[in-house]
Design a protein around this motif. Sequence first.
Motif, PDB file in Angstrom:
ATOM      1  N   ALA A 226       0.824  -1.209   0.000  1.00  0.00           N
ATOM      2  CA  ALA A 226       0.000   0.000   0.000  1.00  0.00           C
ATOM      3  C   ALA A 226       0.858   1.258   0.000  1.00  0.00           C
ATOM      4  O   ALA A 226       0.572   2.223  -0.725  1.00  0.00           O
ATOM      5  CB  ALA A 226      -0.926  -0.014   1.210  1.00  0.00           C
ATOM      6  N   GLU A 227       1.931   1.259   0.790  1.00  0.00           N
ATOM      7  CA  GLU A 227       2.772   2.448   0.882  1.00  0.00           C
ATOM      8  C   GLU A 227       3.450   2.761  -0.450  1.00  0.00           C
ATOM      9  O   GLU A 227       3.522   3.916  -0.870  1.00  0.00           O
ATOM     10  CB  GLU A 227       3.823   2.239   1.972  1.00  0.00           C
ATOM     11  CG  GLU A 227       4.656   3.468   2.267  1.00  0.00           C
ATOM     12  CD  GLU A 227       5.613   3.207   3.411  1.00  0.00           C
ATOM     13  OE1 GLU A 227       6.829   3.223   3.164  1.00  0.00           O
ATOM     14  OE2 GLU A 227       5.132   2.974   4.536  1.00  0.00           O
ATOM     15  N   GLN A 228       3.932   1.723  -1.132  1.00  0.00           N
ATOM     16  CA  GLN A 228       4.558   1.933  -2.437  1.00  0.00           C
ATOM     17  C   GLN A 228       3.537   2.422  -3.462  1.00  0.00           C
ATOM     18  O   GLN A 228       3.835   3.297  -4.279  1.00  0.00           O
ATOM     19  CB  GLN A 228       5.187   0.628  -2.915  1.00  0.00           C
ATOM     20  CG  GLN A 228       6.342   0.141  -2.051  1.00  0.00           C
ATOM     21  CD  GLN A 228       6.796  -1.246  -2.452  1.00  0.00           C
ATOM     22  OE1 GLN A 228       5.978  -2.174  -2.559  1.00  0.00           O
ATOM     23  NE2 GLN A 228       8.081  -1.410  -2.695  1.00  0.00           N
ATOM     24  N   ARG A 229       2.343   1.835  -3.417  1.00  0.00           N
ATOM     25  CA  ARG A 229       1.294   2.235  -4.352  1.00  0.00           C
ATOM     26  C   ARG A 229       0.908   3.697  -4.131  1.00  0.00           C
ATOM     27  O   ARG A 229       0.728   4.466  -5.087  1.00  0.00           O
ATOM     28  CB  ARG A 229       0.080   1.322  -4.172  1.00  0.00           C
ATOM     29  CG  ARG A 229      -0.993   1.470  -5.241  1.00  0.00           C
ATOM     30  CD  ARG A 229      -2.086   0.436  -5.073  1.00  0.00           C
ATOM     31  NE  ARG A 229      -2.741   0.541  -3.784  1.00  0.00           N
ATOM     32  CZ  ARG A 229      -2.669  -0.382  -2.832  1.00  0.00           C
ATOM     33  NH1 ARG A 229      -1.978  -1.488  -3.020  1.00  0.00           N
ATOM     34  NH2 ARG A 229      -3.297  -0.213  -1.676  1.00  0.00           N
ATOM     35  N   ARG A 230       0.828   4.099  -2.865  1.00  0.00           N
ATOM     36  CA  ARG A 230       0.466   5.492  -2.572  1.00  0.00           C
ATOM     37  C   ARG A 230       1.558   6.460  -3.007  1.00  0.00           C
ATOM     38  O   ARG A 230       1.266   7.586  -3.424  1.00  0.00           O
ATOM     39  CB  ARG A 230       0.147   5.638  -1.086  1.00  0.00           C
ATOM     40  CG  ARG A 230      -1.170   4.956  -0.722  1.00  0.00           C
ATOM     41  CD  ARG A 230      -1.359   4.762   0.759  1.00  0.00           C
ATOM     42  NE  ARG A 230      -2.513   3.902   1.008  1.00  0.00           N
ATOM     43  CZ  ARG A 230      -2.828   3.392   2.189  1.00  0.00           C
ATOM     44  NH1 ARG A 230      -2.081   3.644   3.256  1.00  0.00           N
ATOM     45  NH2 ARG A 230      -3.890   2.610   2.308  1.00  0.00           N
TER      46      ARG A 230
ATOM     47  N   ARG B 152      -9.346   4.175  -1.017  1.00  0.00           N
ATOM     48  CA  ARG B 152      -8.716   4.091   0.309  1.00  0.00           C
ATOM     49  C   ARG B 152      -7.335   4.747   0.289  1.00  0.00           C
ATOM     50  O   ARG B 152      -6.939   5.431   1.232  1.00  0.00           O
ATOM     51  CB  ARG B 152      -8.605   2.632   0.757  1.00  0.00           C
ATOM     52  CG  ARG B 152      -9.902   2.037   1.281  1.00  0.00           C
ATOM     53  CD  ARG B 152      -9.631   0.789   2.117  1.00  0.00           C
ATOM     54  NE  ARG B 152      -9.008  -0.262   1.309  1.00  0.00           N
ATOM     55  CZ  ARG B 152      -9.687  -1.237   0.711  1.00  0.00           C
ATOM     56  NH1 ARG B 152     -11.011  -1.306   0.831  1.00  0.00           N
ATOM     57  NH2 ARG B 152      -9.060  -2.167   0.010  1.00  0.00           N
ATOM     58  N   ASP B 153      -6.600   4.532  -0.797  1.00  0.00           N
ATOM     59  CA  ASP B 153      -5.286   5.168  -0.924  1.00  0.00           C
ATOM     60  C   ASP B 153      -5.412   6.691  -0.939  1.00  0.00           C
ATOM     61  O   ASP B 153      -4.637   7.400  -0.282  1.00  0.00           O
ATOM     62  CB  ASP B 153      -4.592   4.707  -2.210  1.00  0.00           C
ATOM     63  CG  ASP B 153      -4.138   3.260  -2.154  1.00  0.00           C
ATOM     64  OD1 ASP B 153      -3.975   2.738  -1.027  1.00  0.00           O
ATOM     65  OD2 ASP B 153      -3.942   2.659  -3.217  1.00  0.00           O
TER      66      ASP B 153
ATOM     67  N   VAL C  39       5.546  10.627   9.585  1.00  0.00           N
ATOM     68  CA  VAL C  39       4.627   9.618   9.046  1.00  0.00           C
ATOM     69  C   VAL C  39       4.678   9.550   7.525  1.00  0.00           C
ATOM     70  O   VAL C  39       4.061   8.673   6.922  1.00  0.00           O
ATOM     71  CB  VAL C  39       3.175   9.882   9.503  1.00  0.00           C
ATOM     72  CG1 VAL C  39       3.072   9.875  11.015  1.00  0.00           C
ATOM     73  CG2 VAL C  39       2.641  11.205   8.942  1.00  0.00           C
ATOM     74  N   LEU C  40       5.414  10.449   6.884  1.00  0.00           N
ATOM     75  CA  LEU C  40       5.504  10.472   5.430  1.00  0.00           C
ATOM     76  C   LEU C  40       6.671   9.613   4.952  1.00  0.00           C
ATOM     77  O   LEU C  40       7.800   9.764   5.419  1.00  0.00           O
ATOM     78  CB  LEU C  40       5.683  11.911   4.928  1.00  0.00           C
ATOM     79  CG  LEU C  40       4.591  12.909   5.319  1.00  0.00           C
ATOM     80  CD1 LEU C  40       4.964  14.301   4.862  1.00  0.00           C
ATOM     81  CD2 LEU C  40       3.248  12.484   4.732  1.00  0.00           C
ATOM     82  N   GLU C  41       6.411   8.696   4.023  1.00  0.00           N
ATOM     83  CA  GLU C  41       7.432   7.859   3.392  1.00  0.00           C
ATOM     84  C   GLU C  41       8.339   7.140   4.397  1.00  0.00           C
ATOM     85  O   GLU C  41       9.573   7.161   4.260  1.00  0.00           O
ATOM     86  CB  GLU C  41       8.292   8.729   2.449  1.00  0.00           C
ATOM     87  CG  GLU C  41       7.530   9.520   1.417  1.00  0.00           C
ATOM     88  CD  GLU C  41       6.900   8.648   0.343  1.00  0.00           C
ATOM     89  OE1 GLU C  41       7.359   7.500   0.146  1.00  0.00           O
ATOM     90  OE2 GLU C  41       5.941   9.103  -0.294  1.00  0.00           O
TER      91      GLU C  41
END
Length: 272
Positions: free
Chosen positions: A9-13, A44-45, A80-82
């Motif tokens: 999810a994090e990579q997709r976002r 959701r993203d 909280v970013l990246e």
Amino acid sequence: MSDNQNLLAEQRRALILDEVRRRGGVRVNELTRRLGVSDMTIRRDLDALARQGVVAKVHGGAVPVAEASTHEPGFEAKSVLEPSAKDEIARAAAALVLPGSAIALSGGTTTYALARRLLDVPDLTVVTNSVRVADVFHEARPAVGEGARAATVVLTGGVRTPSDALVGPVADRAVRSLHFDLLFLGVHGLSVEAGLSTPNLAEAETNGCLIRSARRVVVVADHTKWGTVGLSSFGVLGEVDTWVTDRGMAPEVRAEVAEHVPGLLVAGEAAG
């Protein structure tokens, strides 16, 4: 892009955020086709990115949030970013540090992640204007008898910023009197036109002092910092010896950066 179907999810976002910033907006149906996931997953993203304050949701998609050049997020907001990208960058940057070196770490969440990776490097001298970085080394002080491995930490004085960096005349005087082998520099943004920049005028001056006191300058920043411009510039890209970043950087951006920065180290990729 079937290769992206199983992205975390994090990579997709991160990919979605890149698209939003590059194109000025995206539509949900475009992202579902490109990433091979459902509408619900994309929504959701976008919800998650909107909560982080980096996109604004509109009917059918999202657009970038235009931040003022003077906006300076606090340390907790930036942390909280990246997070995965920052950890990869920290691991790669730590490999550049030799035992017994004199290094400097500026303020920032990526330099904070790097500090935690340096605890096992023996006999370091660490100059920092980051309260958070100094705390990392202080809290990891070795037991009696292991002092040969402990880092000597020099924390500059100064006025505390929202990102927990110490800046201003006191910090500047301390930095000017010192010389170090490597500077690891966190930045608010990098661009061809503005170079290295920050929203904080006093921090810009202190960062400039750090650059001038270093033999080598290593920027540690994730790919989302490219194209971001803060209120005050404190260096040009040509003053950066190496930029350590993450795999989210697009090929065309890599080519552009390579024209201005001698070394580009992409964390998680094989050297060369």
